[in-house]
Design a protein around this motif. Sequence first.
Motif, PDB file in Angstrom:
ATOM      1  N   SER A 138      11.547  65.002  30.888  1.00 36.59           N
ATOM      2  CA  SER A 138      12.399  65.584  29.849  1.00 36.59           C
ATOM      3  C   SER A 138      11.594  66.285  28.760  1.00 36.59           C
ATOM      4  O   SER A 138      12.174  66.892  27.858  1.00 36.59           O
ATOM      5  CB  SER A 138      13.258  64.493  29.204  1.00 36.59           C
ATOM      6  N   ILE A 139      10.256  66.201  28.839  1.00 36.30           N
ATOM      7  CA  ILE A 139       9.408  66.797  27.811  1.00 36.30           C
ATOM      8  C   ILE A 139       8.887  68.147  28.278  1.00 36.30           C
ATOM      9  O   ILE A 139       8.300  68.250  29.363  1.00 36.30           O
ATOM     10  CB  ILE A 139       8.224  65.855  27.470  1.00 36.30           C
ATOM     11  N   GLY A 143       7.578  69.724  22.750  1.00 37.45           N
ATOM     12  CA  GLY A 143       8.367  68.568  23.175  1.00 37.45           C
ATOM     13  C   GLY A 143       8.277  67.397  22.226  1.00 37.45           C
ATOM     14  O   GLY A 143       8.447  66.250  22.649  1.00 37.45           O
ATOM     15  N   ALA A 160      11.461  65.189  22.041  1.00 41.70           N
ATOM     16  CA  ALA A 160      11.678  64.392  23.253  1.00 41.70           C
ATOM     17  C   ALA A 160      10.713  63.208  23.307  1.00 41.70           C
ATOM     18  O   ALA A 160      11.084  62.100  23.709  1.00 41.70           O
ATOM     19  CB  ALA A 160      11.511  65.268  24.490  1.00 41.70           C
ATOM     20  N   LYS A 172      11.817  60.548  20.937  1.00 42.69           N
ATOM     21  CA  LYS A 172      12.959  59.799  21.481  1.00 42.69           C
ATOM     22  C   LYS A 172      12.491  58.740  22.486  1.00 42.69           C
ATOM     23  O   LYS A 172      13.035  57.628  22.522  1.00 42.69           O
ATOM     24  CB  LYS A 172      13.950  60.757  22.144  1.00 42.69           C
TER      25      LYS A 172
END
Length: 621
Positions: A485-486, A491, A494, A497
């Motif tokens: 997801s990065i 990023g 992300a 998170k």
Amino acid sequence: MADYLYTLCLTLQTPVLSQSVGALGFGYDMGMLKDEKKPVLPGSLIRGNLRHALNRFADVLAGQPNKSDVNLRKKINQWFGHETSEKLGDEPTEERASLNFDYYWRCQPCATKQPPRNRITINPTTGTVQRGALIVIETPFPTGETLMFVGNILSQFPNRKEAELAKEWLEKAAKFLPSLGSLKGVGYGKVLGVSISMKEIERTPSPPYQGDTRRIGIVLTLDRPFCIAKPRARDTNLFEGENFVPGGVIKGALAREMSKEDKKDLRFDEWQFTHALPSPQHSPHRERVLPLSLAWVGKSTGNDKLPIKDHLIDLALLPSPKEMPLCNRKSPKDGKYSAPKFQIDWKDEDRDSAFLALFEQGLLSQPVYERYLAVHTAIEPETGQADEGNLFSLDCVKQNDMIWCADIDLSPIDDKQRSAFAQRLLQTLNDPIVGIGKTKAIATVAVQARSFLDESPFKPLEEEGLFLVTLQTPAELFTDADTQSINSSGGADALEKLYADYWDTVSDGSLELVRYFAAQKRVGGEFLWHHSLKHENSPDKSYRPFWLTEAGSVFVLKPVEPEPAKENLENWKMRGLPPVGGGESHSQWAYNPYIRENGYGEIRINDEIHLNYRANGEEWS
């Protein structure tokens, strides 16, 4: 199993040469290997020659099955370990070598230095000396003398009969050797005599342990330079070593001394071994790691109105970047603002100045250890020459006057069983830990009266009500799948998170991430694949690298539920951080080397460095 010690004495005729590496004396092309200025033969040289001799015996016996009832080829693999697979290089085997050779065979008595020797090359066409082909050789021994080189071989066998059999074949192999060392083709290192003795090492019972059995402190003293190799690319022949002994290495070495039944009965998988960190002998302790929230503002050297140490600032307790987009400090000298320089951008002088500043405040006493490059090569059995393409180097740490300090945590074991388990552990530690790292170092263990854990109580910082968690060893806080997801750039949200999700999950929502200062590295490769990831217990048996958050990373956490938050932190301080997703990690040992039971995820909470170097918010904008 019983331990036996062989003493092998080799009488050699001079000249003898076993080449050293690195810088030589002025004018020399070849130098004699020395330890503390005394000539030595490397134990790997003795081991390799004995194995080659036994392999030759096995080849002869293979064609004459009625001449011996000993399966010598099988015995060689038991005694010396299986040879490395040419295809896989690091393919693991269940069977480990029974014989552990001293690092050096030492000269007794030690001869005085002699004038150098010279060798030349003859031009085959002209029959004269070839131009430029002169070699100057260091000669520590007079010619024609007899010298004895003595070393020990530590072994472990199920009974005395096996030990006697090994002694018999080792003596035969040693007597078969015509010469040892470099230039043996021209008469150097001729073997004149061999003697080998054997004695059984008596095991004494360990005294009862009087300290807290939940966590036991140990000190390792190593008998030789050691190399715990870092993950490396397959196409490099340099094994770069760590300066500490990982907890997993200590645990693995002890596991070899136990049967499967014992390990199951003692719940060995649940025992936690911290990394053994270097320390001076006179003050055993485990050193802290510099937090990544520490930064230089201004110069780490040079003159200013403030002392150099006052340019060293910890930013963990400043407002978050979202509240303060430009985080700059005003100089008292010229009123200009300058941005902080974090450790990823530090030069050697920055790091040295930071260590000096913390040393002066008693927050750090960085041990000084010496590194040593050991060069090895495989020998072609048929020719006795170096096997081309099989040269490799070990970047080792020398033991000198250093010790390595670690803790063993037994807190998961219930009180009724722990005392008995601890006594079994101490009995095992009564014997040396054999076979550490690439050099097969032997560690003598001393048990401490108390653990090395900093027992000082902690509480949330008064003003902010926050906890500062600093990693002392790397930890896996997210998986390779999570990183999909990065983006390759930009990023940051992300990544934040992922860290926020980790702390929320493992704390059951009792802790919230405020900000962090962290670095990450990806580890993997063929060694990890063959040793861990394709293990039968691995979830999917597929290759997946690990993402480790590096030591020194700082996480500023806010308690959402104060009591559960503090309970979690107390547990992690004792045992290390739990795995991604929470739960227990001891069942993952076969396919994940980066679990807390192997020393990863160790933390400090509210370290003094954060408070002593806390930045003044009025100086920032």
